[in-house]
Design a protein around this motif. Sequence first.
Motif, PDB file in Angstrom:
ATOM      1  N   PRO A  74       0.795  -1.240   0.000  1.00 36.36           N
ATOM      2  CA  PRO A  74       0.000   0.000   0.000  1.00 36.36           C
ATOM      3  C   PRO A  74       0.822   1.282   0.000  1.00 36.36           C
ATOM      4  O   PRO A  74       0.288   2.347  -0.301  1.00 36.36           O
ATOM      5  N   LEU A  75       2.114   1.205   0.315  1.00 36.74           N
ATOM      6  CA  LEU A  75       2.918   2.430   0.387  1.00 36.74           C
ATOM      7  C   LEU A  75       3.691   2.722  -0.901  1.00 36.74           C
ATOM      8  O   LEU A  75       4.266   3.802  -1.054  1.00 36.74           O
ATOM      9  N   ALA A  76       3.708   1.754  -1.821  1.00 36.04           N
ATOM     10  CA  ALA A  76       4.565   1.864  -3.006  1.00 36.04           C
ATOM     11  C   ALA A  76       4.233   3.103  -3.831  1.00 36.04           C
ATOM     12  O   ALA A  76       3.083   3.342  -4.182  1.00 36.04           O
ATOM     13  N   GLY A  77       5.277   3.889  -4.096  1.00 41.17           N
ATOM     14  CA  GLY A  77       5.146   5.031  -4.999  1.00 41.17           C
ATOM     15  C   GLY A  77       4.524   6.263  -4.364  1.00 41.17           C
ATOM     16  O   GLY A  77       4.294   7.264  -5.052  1.00 41.17           O
ATOM     17  N   ILE A  78       4.235   6.197  -3.077  1.00 43.11           N
ATOM     18  CA  ILE A  78       3.557   7.330  -2.434  1.00 43.11           C
ATOM     19  C   ILE A  78       4.568   8.155  -1.626  1.00 43.11           C
ATOM     20  O   ILE A  78       5.273   7.631  -0.767  1.00 43.11           O
ATOM     21  N   PRO A  79       4.648   9.459  -1.921  1.00 37.54           N
ATOM     22  CA  PRO A  79       5.620  10.317  -1.255  1.00 37.54           C
ATOM     23  C   PRO A  79       5.338  10.477   0.239  1.00 37.54           C
ATOM     24  O   PRO A  79       4.181  10.520   0.664  1.00 37.54           O
ATOM     25  N   VAL A  80       6.395  10.551   1.002  1.00 35.13           N
ATOM     26  CA  VAL A  80       6.293  10.764   2.436  1.00 35.13           C
ATOM     27  C   VAL A  80       7.359  11.785   2.839  1.00 35.13           C
ATOM     28  O   VAL A  80       8.431  11.856   2.227  1.00 35.13           O
ATOM     29  N   ALA A  81       7.039  12.615   3.833  1.00 32.87           N
ATOM     30  CA  ALA A  81       7.994  13.630   4.305  1.00 32.87           C
ATOM     31  C   ALA A  81       8.652  13.129   5.587  1.00 32.87           C
ATOM     32  O   ALA A  81       8.055  12.393   6.360  1.00 32.87           O
ATOM     33  N   ILE A  82       9.890  13.551   5.796  1.00 35.07           N
ATOM     34  CA  ILE A  82      10.673  13.080   6.937  1.00 35.07           C
ATOM     35  C   ILE A  82      11.155  14.286   7.741  1.00 35.07           C
ATOM     36  O   ILE A  82      11.735  15.224   7.172  1.00 35.07           O
ATOM     37  N   LYS A  83      10.945  14.233   9.030  1.00 36.13           N
ATOM     38  CA  LYS A  83      11.439  15.310   9.907  1.00 36.13           C
ATOM     39  C   LYS A  83      12.960  15.394   9.801  1.00 36.13           C
ATOM     40  O   LYS A  83      13.638  14.368   9.690  1.00 36.13           O
ATOM     41  N   ASP A  84      13.483  16.612   9.885  1.00 42.93           N
ATOM     42  CA  ASP A  84      14.894  16.805   9.545  1.00 42.93           C
ATOM     43  C   ASP A  84      15.876  16.425  10.653  1.00 42.93           C
ATOM     44  O   ASP A  84      17.055  16.752  10.572  1.00 42.93           O
ATOM     45  N   ASN A  85      15.404  15.710  11.675  1.00 41.33           N
ATOM     46  CA  ASN A  85      16.361  15.114  12.623  1.00 41.33           C
ATOM     47  C   ASN A  85      16.476  13.607  12.410  1.00 41.33           C
ATOM     48  O   ASN A  85      17.024  12.900  13.251  1.00 41.33           O
ATOM     49  N   ILE A  86      15.932  13.133  11.284  1.00 40.29           N
ATOM     50  CA  ILE A  86      16.003  11.710  10.952  1.00 40.29           C
ATOM     51  C   ILE A  86      16.934  11.573   9.739  1.00 40.29           C
ATOM     52  O   ILE A  86      16.712  12.208   8.701  1.00 40.29           O
ATOM     53  N   MET A  87      17.968  10.775   9.889  1.00 33.16           N
ATOM     54  CA  MET A  87      19.034  10.713   8.896  1.00 33.16           C
ATOM     55  C   MET A  87      18.565  10.112   7.575  1.00 33.16           C
ATOM     56  O   MET A  87      17.936   9.051   7.551  1.00 33.16           O
ATOM     57  N   THR A  88      18.928  10.777   6.485  1.00 35.74           N
ATOM     58  CA  THR A  88      18.618  10.301   5.135  1.00 35.74           C
ATOM     59  C   THR A  88      19.915  10.287   4.332  1.00 35.74           C
ATOM     60  O   THR A  88      20.507  11.340   4.098  1.00 35.74           O
ATOM     61  N   ASN A  89      20.326   9.111   3.968  1.00 36.26           N
ATOM     62  CA  ASN A  89      21.592   8.931   3.262  1.00 36.26           C
ATOM     63  C   ASN A  89      21.639   9.784   1.993  1.00 36.26           C
ATOM     64  O   ASN A  89      20.771   9.682   1.131  1.00 36.26           O
ATOM     65  N   GLY A  90      22.655  10.673   1.923  1.00 35.55           N
ATOM     66  CA  GLY A  90      22.829  11.484   0.720  1.00 35.55           C
ATOM     67  C   GLY A  90      21.936  12.707   0.651  1.00 35.55           C
ATOM     68  O   GLY A  90      22.047  13.496  -0.283  1.00 35.55           O
ATOM     69  N   LEU A  91      21.043  12.863   1.625  1.00 37.35           N
ATOM     70  CA  LEU A  91      20.132  14.013   1.627  1.00 37.35           C
ATOM     71  C   LEU A  91      20.373  14.823   2.901  1.00 37.35           C
ATOM     72  O   LEU A  91      20.282  14.296   4.012  1.00 37.35           O
ATOM     73  N   ALA A 142       1.515  11.762   4.469  1.00 31.29           N
ATOM     74  CA  ALA A 142       2.074  11.322   5.744  1.00 31.29           C
ATOM     75  C   ALA A 142       3.459  11.914   5.933  1.00 31.29           C
ATOM     76  O   ALA A 142       4.180  12.169   4.967  1.00 31.29           O
ATOM     77  N   ALA A 143       3.815  12.115   7.198  1.00 28.29           N
ATOM     78  CA  ALA A 143       5.152  12.596   7.526  1.00 28.29           C
ATOM     79  C   ALA A 143       5.611  11.914   8.799  1.00 28.29           C
ATOM     80  O   ALA A 143       4.810  11.652   9.697  1.00 28.29           O
ATOM     81  N   LEU A 144       6.899  11.628   8.861  1.00 24.36           N
ATOM     82  CA  LEU A 144       7.461  11.125  10.105  1.00 24.36           C
ATOM     83  C   LEU A 144       7.826  12.310  11.008  1.00 24.36           C
ATOM     84  O   LEU A 144       8.245  13.357  10.521  1.00 24.36           O
ATOM     85  N   GLY A 145       7.635  12.114  12.301  1.00 18.37           N
ATOM     86  CA  GLY A 145       8.056  13.092  13.286  1.00 18.37           C
ATOM     87  C   GLY A 145       8.788  12.373  14.388  1.00 18.37           C
ATOM     88  O   GLY A 145       8.967  11.150  14.349  1.00 18.37           O
ATOM     89  N   SER A 146       9.218  13.121  15.391  1.00 19.57           N
ATOM     90  CA  SER A 146       9.770  12.493  16.587  1.00 19.57           C
ATOM     91  C   SER A 146       9.144  13.186  17.785  1.00 19.57           C
ATOM     92  O   SER A 146       8.724  14.342  17.693  1.00 19.57           O
ATOM     93  N   ASP A 147       9.049  12.456  18.893  1.00 19.07           N
ATOM     94  CA  ASP A 147       8.317  12.951  20.058  1.00 19.07           C
ATOM     95  C   ASP A 147       9.117  12.620  21.308  1.00 19.07           C
ATOM     96  O   ASP A 147       9.251  11.457  21.679  1.00 19.07           O
ATOM     97  N   THR A 148       9.692  13.657  21.927  1.00 14.35           N
ATOM     98  CA  THR A 148      10.453  13.493  23.164  1.00 14.35           C
ATOM     99  C   THR A 148       9.619  13.935  24.367  1.00 14.35           C
ATOM    100  O   THR A 148       9.764  13.390  25.456  1.00 14.35           O
ATOM    101  N   GLY A 149       8.731  14.944  24.122  1.00 15.45           N
ATOM    102  CA  GLY A 149       7.874  15.420  25.205  1.00 15.45           C
ATOM    103  C   GLY A 149       6.533  15.923  24.694  1.00 15.45           C
ATOM    104  O   GLY A 149       5.859  16.699  25.367  1.00 15.45           O
ATOM    105  N   GLY A 150       6.191  15.498  23.474  1.00 18.56           N
ATOM    106  CA  GLY A 150       4.930  15.942  22.867  1.00 18.56           C
ATOM    107  C   GLY A 150       5.093  16.420  21.438  1.00 18.56           C
ATOM    108  O   GLY A 150       4.154  16.916  20.810  1.00 18.56           O
ATOM    109  N   SER A 151       6.296  16.256  20.898  1.00 13.59           N
ATOM    110  CA  SER A 151       6.662  16.872  19.622  1.00 13.59           C
ATOM    111  C   SER A 151       5.964  16.310  18.385  1.00 13.59           C
ATOM    112  O   SER A 151       6.069  16.899  17.307  1.00 13.59           O
ATOM    113  N   ILE A 152       5.254  15.191  18.522  1.00 20.97           N
ATOM    114  CA  ILE A 152       4.364  14.752  17.443  1.00 20.97           C
ATOM    115  C   ILE A 152       2.933  15.153  17.783  1.00 20.97           C
ATOM    116  O   ILE A 152       2.202  15.724  16.970  1.00 20.97           O
TER     117      ILE A 152
END
Lengths: 102, 489
Positions: free
Chosen positions: B68-85, B167-177
């Motif tokens: 179900p996820l194939a070909g669908i764009p997703v955004a990534i929070k900028d504290n999550i490592m992306t090789n080459g990006l 959809a976008a990935l986030g991170s949550d340390t104290g409520g950040s998502i």
Amino acid sequence: MANQIDRDQVQHVASLAKLEVNDAQLDYFTDQLDQTIGLFETLSAVDTTNVPATSSVTDQLNTMREDVADNWGEQAALLKNAPETQDDYIKVPAIIDESEAN
Amino acid sequence: MTYLNQDLADLHQALSDKKMSATELTQDTLANIKKMDSEVDAFLTLNEEAALAQAKQLDDQGIDKDNPLAGIPVAIKDNIMTNGLRTTAASRMLENFTPIYSATVVNKLANLDAITIGKTNMDEFAMGGSTETSAFKTTKNAWDHTKVPGGSSGGSAAAVASGEVLAALGSDTGGSIRQPAAFNGVVGMKPTYGRVSRWGLIAFGSSLDQIGVLTRGVKDNATYLSAISGHDIHDMTSSTNDVPNFAAGLDESASVKGMKIGLPKEFLGDGVAEDVKQAILNAAETYRQLGATVEEVSLPHNEFGVAAYYIISSSEASSNLQRFDGIRYGFRADDVKTLDDVYVKTRTQGFGDEVKRRIMLGTFSLSAGFYDAYFKKAAQVRTLMIQDFKAILKDYDMILGPVAPTTAYDLGSEVSDPMTMYMNDILTVPVNLVGLPGMSVPAGFSQGLPVGMQLIGRPFDEGTLYKAAYTFEQNTDFHLKTPKVGGQN
């Protein structure tokens, strides 16, 4: 305010953390940290006698794996991230200040 | 291409049936982001070239009908490592940093042929609740551009809410998502500590950090969480528990009949705005009408959560951020003569004020003479909070409450007032201290701004939260409203 921390202590904490706080910022940071540490002080109202400390909430005890390295050969890529390099090394300023040697 | 009226199933169908190619979807998504971002400023970096190359490859090989996820764009929070990006954590310290490996979550999404479309703005090193501590730009709330998007995953929330991505990935340390999800009227899940690997997440508070998902719909959120969850050899704290298909059962059969829900009285205390309280009481009534029992419960140590959290998270941050020393990667100050100069000048010039405050608070809390009164005390209060939640969740299936004390506030109004900003976290930080799953779900509007409700569950029982959230969503219409952004309604 609460007077939990003064300018000298802020300066000391900054130096421990390898940060420089100039005179202009010192009052600003002292005031803000003082307020926040005043908030921390509210915990003293909680009776924690014989309460163990929690440092992690993971349910994992230990994770074992075979002792085999699997990420060799990344030297060039790693060095590309370094601010300054020379040959195959990361370059940094002199660790010993030679001007004091004589 | 706006995602405001789409869900994962629709898009997957269109791609599978070749009504649309992955390349077209990626091109349209990029074009829409460029248009929308002139208003919301959600993205720091777009992955244009690589995303289009990946989409073309997918079109050549054909979309897998069972993925179900194939070909669908997703955004990534900028504290999550992306090789080459480029990955900056919204800090000058990493302004020109390009990782040489990807986070486990990014690899998992890539293996499922999801397309990383870009990196979203955030508070610097995830420290803040408004995305205003970003060194690079000010992200706006999707519903009112004079309001904060929340934080620290404000870019991810605004991107989803304004229809830039599904959809976008986030991170949550104290409520950040959860808090930016609430401020932008989207669904945000912070999973149980250990559910998702933290490998490749730029560490802030390692005993608190979790990666999670922001989406417009509950079911899509569940699908993405299943995709990124699971044990990882690279993260010793990631759990070996089985990963359920969280989206299974989110259909007409989903129900909350017989479910027992606890409503902590401390979550509706004096600091919580009337309009937020009312939305939560209405949500409780909706759950009662749908067959659940909602009863008042108590979290006696809740008022100490903010203090305990800021001691523990700042202490962990002061340790984690020692690695930014100007030697191996990232920013290095120019005017340096000695090695100590490199450390001090690099850190002084590379970190913003909020990060410096946290590092100093943490260093202070851990320093000789203060450790027992602060760090150890906070770790003990943490134990008491764990006991409070355990006692309730023994008798109740989940806990209901607000996510934040207010709706989104004005840009610029709190960023220089750390105490007010910290106190606003009172409803979200306990969940991180205790390690439970917590979720934000659209539950109302006040003066045109979204109100989020928070659902908190037992460890590794995200499934119950999704079921309760889905049932609520299907019986309310808050999620159907869309913000006026980019000339759309």
